[in-house]
Motif scaffolding. Structure first.
Motif, PDB file in Angstrom:
ATOM      1  N   GLU A  81       0.819  -1.213   0.000  1.00  0.00           N
ATOM      2  CA  GLU A  81       0.000   0.000   0.000  1.00  0.00           C
ATOM      3  C   GLU A  81       0.852   1.262   0.000  1.00  0.00           C
ATOM      4  O   GLU A  81       0.480   2.267  -0.619  1.00  0.00           O
ATOM      5  CB  GLU A  81      -0.975   0.027   1.168  1.00  0.00           C
ATOM      6  CG  GLU A  81      -1.835   1.291   1.123  1.00  0.00           C
ATOM      7  CD  GLU A  81      -3.112   1.233   1.928  1.00  0.00           C
ATOM      8  OE1 GLU A  81      -4.025   2.047   1.652  1.00  0.00           O
ATOM      9  OE2 GLU A  81      -3.192   0.391   2.852  1.00  0.00           O
ATOM     10  N   GLN A  85       0.419   4.280  -2.793  1.00  0.00           N
ATOM     11  CA  GLN A  85       0.184   5.675  -2.429  1.00  0.00           C
ATOM     12  C   GLN A  85       1.116   6.638  -3.160  1.00  0.00           C
ATOM     13  O   GLN A  85       0.754   7.789  -3.404  1.00  0.00           O
ATOM     14  CB  GLN A  85       0.358   5.857  -0.916  1.00  0.00           C
ATOM     15  CG  GLN A  85      -0.732   5.221  -0.079  1.00  0.00           C
ATOM     16  CD  GLN A  85      -0.409   5.246   1.408  1.00  0.00           C
ATOM     17  OE1 GLN A  85       0.737   5.418   1.822  1.00  0.00           O
ATOM     18  NE2 GLN A  85      -1.435   5.041   2.231  1.00  0.00           N
ATOM     19  N   TYR A 123      -7.880   2.390  -4.612  1.00  0.00           N
ATOM     20  CA  TYR A 123      -7.036   3.145  -5.539  1.00  0.00           C
ATOM     21  C   TYR A 123      -7.545   3.088  -6.977  1.00  0.00           C
ATOM     22  O   TYR A 123      -6.852   3.503  -7.897  1.00  0.00           O
ATOM     23  CB  TYR A 123      -5.589   2.643  -5.443  1.00  0.00           C
ATOM     24  CG  TYR A 123      -4.983   2.962  -4.093  1.00  0.00           C
ATOM     25  CD1 TYR A 123      -4.484   4.230  -3.811  1.00  0.00           C
ATOM     26  CD2 TYR A 123      -4.977   2.017  -3.074  1.00  0.00           C
ATOM     27  CE1 TYR A 123      -3.962   4.541  -2.566  1.00  0.00           C
ATOM     28  CE2 TYR A 123      -4.462   2.316  -1.817  1.00  0.00           C
ATOM     29  CZ  TYR A 123      -3.953   3.584  -1.573  1.00  0.00           C
ATOM     30  OH  TYR A 123      -3.455   3.895  -0.327  1.00  0.00           O
TER      31      TYR A 123
END
Length: 256
Positions: A81, A85, A123
């Motif tokens: 993750e 990001q 996302y």
């Protein structure tokens, strides 16, 4: 001719001696984009290095492969993750469930799979699903989690007509077709005759699963042409038509 290899591990050690040459060979064959599914935290930098070397041709995914779901998988998912990001990826992958090598990790694999499906939704990315001896387990999770925000590919599809239609009925998923379709006794060619080509995308899964006549040898992205040739035979179309259709399908899914 414009082809896309939607699943290739060109960053793997099997290409350490000739990686750039392998990419250039693919480009010469018309394979203009190559999508790279991640394995675990150790493969991230080699994958990104290749994408830096070929920024218009190699595109990374980010995920934890089910065969690499170990006791530390939650730590690995934190790293996954963090990268999602801060960098751009075309998909969350390679994720899924593999019960061929190790059934003892099933509960961890299922948890890792669910968590990464949630990351894909968060996302707004498609997923690349690895399914080996695990259609029932994967279907149970996708049946539950599928919605308008979820899309992806069942990579290296080798299932039957019932399983193919189950996937198609999700609405946002494609079937990834690779070298297995060229194997004499795979039966995949017969299954595909019942499936509209609009649901298919091409892949190699290199360095694995090389198509005939290279079966058993190292696979590479240029061999996706052989997959396209087999599909042309199955669907009664030219290789160029197969390339156009599958490239359009790929762009719809991954938005390269």
């Amino acid at each position: 001719m414009h082809l896309i290899d939607t699943h290739t591990h060109l960053f793997a050690q099997q290409f350490d001696e000739d990686r750039s040459e392998v990419v250039h060979k693919a480009l010469e064959k018309g394979v203009q984009q190559m999508l790279l599914p991640n394995i675990d935290s150790s493969s991230i930098q080699p994958m990104l290095n290749l994408c830096t070397e070929f920024p218009n041709n190699c595109f990374p995914m980010m995920g934890l492969h089910p065969c690499d779901v170990k006791d530390n998988y939650l730590e690995e998912l934190v790293i996954i993750e963090e990268w999602l990001q801060k960098e751009k990826f075309v998909a969350v992958g390679e994720i899924g469930i593999d019960l061929y090598w190790d059934k003892s990790t099933l509960s961890m694999q299922e948890d890792a799979f669910r968590k990464q499906v949630e990351l894909a939704k968060k996302y707004k990315l498609p997923i690349a699903i690895h399914v080996r001896d695990s259609f029932d387990e994967v279907f149970t999770i996708i049946d539950e989690m599928n919605d308008d925000d979820l899309s992806g590919v069942f990579h290296c599809f080798t299932g039957n007509e019932t399983e193919a239609n189950h996937i198609i009925n999700y609405g946002g998923f494609k079937l990834g077709i690779g070298g297995v379709v060229t194997f004499k006794n795979s039966g995949l060619d017969k299954t595909l005759r019942t499936i509209p080509i609009e649901h298919l995308i091409l892949e190699t899964d290199s360095p694995y699963l090389a198509p005939e006549p290279y079966r058993g040898k190292r696979n590479e992205s240029s061999y996706v042409v052989l997959v396209a040739e087999k599909l042309a035979e199955i669907y009664g179309k030219s290789v160029e038509e197969i390339a156009d259709i599958t490239t359009q399908n790929t762009n719809e899914l991954f938005k390269i």
